[in-house]
Every structure is written in C-alpha cells, then in structure tokens.
Design an enzyme around this catalytic site. Sequence first.
Site, PDB file in Angstrom:
ATOM      1  N   ARG A 160     -47.023  35.913  24.960  1.00 23.43           N
ATOM      2  CA  ARG A 160     -47.038  34.644  25.673  1.00 23.43           C
ATOM      3  C   ARG A 160     -47.708  33.708  24.843  1.00 23.43           C
ATOM      4  O   ARG A 160     -47.722  32.411  25.207  1.00 23.43           O
ATOM      5  CB  ARG A 160     -47.591  34.663  27.093  1.00 23.43           C
ATOM      6  CG  ARG A 160     -46.737  35.133  28.084  1.00 23.43           C
ATOM      7  CD  ARG A 160     -47.396  35.150  29.379  1.00 23.43           C
ATOM      8  NE  ARG A 160     -48.305  36.206  29.724  1.00 23.43           N
ATOM      9  CZ  ARG A 160     -48.871  36.416  30.810  1.00 23.43           C
ATOM     10  NH1 ARG A 160     -48.877  35.487  31.725  1.00 23.43           N
ATOM     11  NH2 ARG A 160     -49.705  37.504  30.917  1.00 23.43           N
TER      12      ARG A 160
ATOM     13  N   ALA B  39     -57.657  46.060  21.834  1.00 25.19           N
ATOM     14  CA  ALA B  39     -57.180  45.239  21.034  1.00 25.19           C
ATOM     15  C   ALA B  39     -55.857  45.317  20.393  1.00 25.19           C
ATOM     16  O   ALA B  39     -55.414  44.941  19.008  1.00 25.19           O
ATOM     17  CB  ALA B  39     -58.069  44.759  19.623  1.00 25.19           C
ATOM     18  N   ALA B  40     -54.883  46.027  21.145  1.00 28.17           N
ATOM     19  CA  ALA B  40     -53.564  46.439  20.640  1.00 28.17           C
ATOM     20  C   ALA B  40     -52.445  45.698  20.769  1.00 28.17           C
ATOM     21  O   ALA B  40     -51.413  45.643  20.296  1.00 28.17           O
ATOM     22  CB  ALA B  40     -53.497  48.088  20.991  1.00 28.17           C
TER      23      ALA B  40
END
Length: 459
Positions: free
Chosen positions: A14, A8-9
């Site tokens: 985008r 989750a880094a």
Amino acid sequence: MVAVAILAAGRGTRMKSDLPKVLHQLGSCTLVERVLKSCVSIQPSRIIVIVGYRGDLVQKSLQNNSNDNIPTVEFVEQKEQLGTGHAIQQLLPYLQEFSEDLLVLNGDVPLLRPETLKQLFDTHKENQNSATILTANLPNPKGYGRIFCDANNFVTQIVEDRDCTTAQKQNHRVNAGVYCFSWPALGKILPELKADNDQQEYYLTDVVPLLNPVMAVDVNDYQEIVGINNRKHLATAYDILQIRVKDDWMAAGVTLINPDSITIEDTVSLERDVIIEPQTHLRGQTTIGTGSRIGPGSLIENSQIGTNTSVLYSVISDSVVADNTRIGPYAHLRGNSQVGSHCRIGNFVELKKAKVGDRSNAAHLSYLGDATLGEKVNIGAGTITANYDGVKKHHTKIGDRSKTGSNSVLVAPVTLGEDVTVAAGSVVTKDVEDDSLVIARSRQTVRKSWRLKSSEDNE
C-alpha cells in the site's frame, strides 16, 4: 538479558513503492532505524532483524548503524511472508541455546518511546511473566482485537473485533503488537502454531492463550503505537513526531513563532532562548546556540550555529557558524564551510568549502569556493574565487585585513598576503605579497566622436 526481534520482512504494497516499507524515511531516519533506536533503554544482548522483501537493502541500511549501547545487528531471512508467528518461527535455529527473554517489535511502528519499552520489559521481569503485551486504549478501537484483563492487568481473554459482543466493544484496550516473551516458554509453543484462518497465516497472537501468566501494559500515549501502512500514515506519523519534538523544545525555553509552519527533526539540539521564525526547517545533526534567531524562511541541515547568531532567508548545510554572526538574507553555506565570530555573510553570497576568519565580511553577491579568509577581511560586491580549471578545484588564500574591490575575480590557485587591496574589476592570477595594491585590469580607453552606426547609416 534480552534479545530483540524486529519484524521487517514485508513489502508494504500500500506504500506503492519498490522500496521496502521499513526503509521509508520518517524525518532523518528510516522507520526501522527509529525502531532500532527505541531499544537502547533496555540494553539488549542481541538484535535480530527479520528480513524478506529486498532484504539486501534493509541489511545494507543497518550494517553501518553504530551505537555504543546496542550490539551489532543480526539478520534472519523470512523467505515467505506467512504472518507474524511464521516470522518468529524463523528464529528457532538461531536461539537454540538462548534462555532469556525476547522482545518482539514491528519495523513499521516507529513512534515508540524508549521509556515505554523499558516499562514493558521491567514489568515483564518483575512479574516473571511468560508473556507481556503492550496495549493501548484507543478513542476509536473499531477494527482492533480487544484485550481483556483482570484487576491486576493479567490477560484473561483476547477477542477479535468481529467477534465482540456489544458490551465487549465498550472495551477500548487493544493489542499494540509489541510483546515480551520468555523465550524458553515461547520456543516450545512456536512449532505448534497452525494457519487455521482465512489468510492461512501463522499469527503470534495465537500463542498468548497457551502461555501463563500473561500481563498487559498500557502505553501512556496511544499515538506511540501508530503503524505505517501507506503514505497517509507516514504523514500522520510525521505530524505526531513534530508535535512531540516542538512541544518538548518550547517547554525547554525555545521560542517557536508559528510552530505549524516550522519543522524540527528529533536529531536537532537547541539551547535556551533560541528563536525560530516561521517557515524554518532544521534537519539532521544540527545544533543552535543560545540567543540565536533563525529564519524566517531558512533551512539548516547538519550544521552548528553559535550563540547570538542570526540566519535570515538562508540555506546552511554541513557547515559551522560561530557566535555573533549574521547570515543572509539569501545566503548559501555548504560543503563544510566555516564562518568565524562577528562576521557578516550577506545578500546572495555563497560559500563552498570556505573558511572565513573572525570579523570578516562578504556582504553582497559573491561566491567563495575552496577559499581561506583571514581575520577582518572585506569582500567587495561581486567578488568570486574562480576555483575550477575544468579538471580540478584549486584553493584561494586571503590574508588578514585584506580587501577586494567590486567585481574582482581571484583565479585559483592564488594567495593574497595580509593588508592587500584588490582594485575593483581586477582579475588576479598571481600571488600578491603583504601591504600591496593590486590592479589587474586594462587601462580605460575613450574614443571621442564615436557612436554605434544604426542600420539606416549602413544602408
């Protein structure tokens, strides 16, 4: 035992957002919360979330995530985002004494079912694999690396799309990016990873050829592996989730009229024979009892609706409505309001932190805030409780069987006893005892032979 690592880094550039990608909402949960909930079925001994961009926000969002079936979440920082292999390398100091299995999940792949992860883990344990990879057969695998297996689903080769021959491209099995590893085997290899690629990143897939045996497990529904990289992907995932949820409820005996216009979050609970009309949206921790009819055009959030109750063109949030009650059209219940059974809360009536007893009615054009109503109370059209003095909120209490006339104002704090009648147009500022009629308005005055002078008369 199994530990779970959630990647989750990343920032998710985008997404065009300052918010970390994994904290974007998918229904009532963030992406990473959904991934966390999918772990429950395997009962992990540890859950480690690898954070990076604005990791403090990710950590704060998960610190209060309580579930009796999963352990307290740990956090490990990946200061530079140099690929999936680099992310797992950050675990080496934290899992030095760990000798079991590691399940690796992506914080931006939120649609995995718990039973899918359980199948992956069970297969891994039963076959004593060094690694087990979740795979999917995509209708159009263009751009994805292909996984090749023998007849027993043991992985023989991984080939990137650009390197596939024409024959190899006929294989539609792809890597879903979800792995179960034997940590002792993986821990020995991780320090040897190299960034020998155009992106100069460390890829977790590079460890697979170095492990043996490695097995693939195909997911039953390829849509489970949908990843989120932009807002369009987020919308696609929401559509998939909605179809899944609505199909399940219709199979369980709930009628959805025009399902495409309805949204139901997966935290909602519905009983059999509930009917949901078009343009209705059910969110949060909402429950609806059997035989109730909701909509059209209603929003219900974090509320409990009883049996055989109707809600028409209305908004209900953080409130409770008992059985056999009619709400709406155009009613608004909020602020932990409670409505008893066999009640009617009708046209353009707002309740805020109000408690309404059984068989009481407020049929039209009223505001009841910070109020407690007994049983069989009738609220006349245009009645309001004036609960705010400019500094504090105050309470109004109305006893059983009392009635207010049209356009009454009850100035809180004030108490009306039982069997009290308030005359229409009254402004009540003092308590009223039981069995009373209260008239709180000036006497009507009529002046004969009087009319407003026109501008011509003034001239």
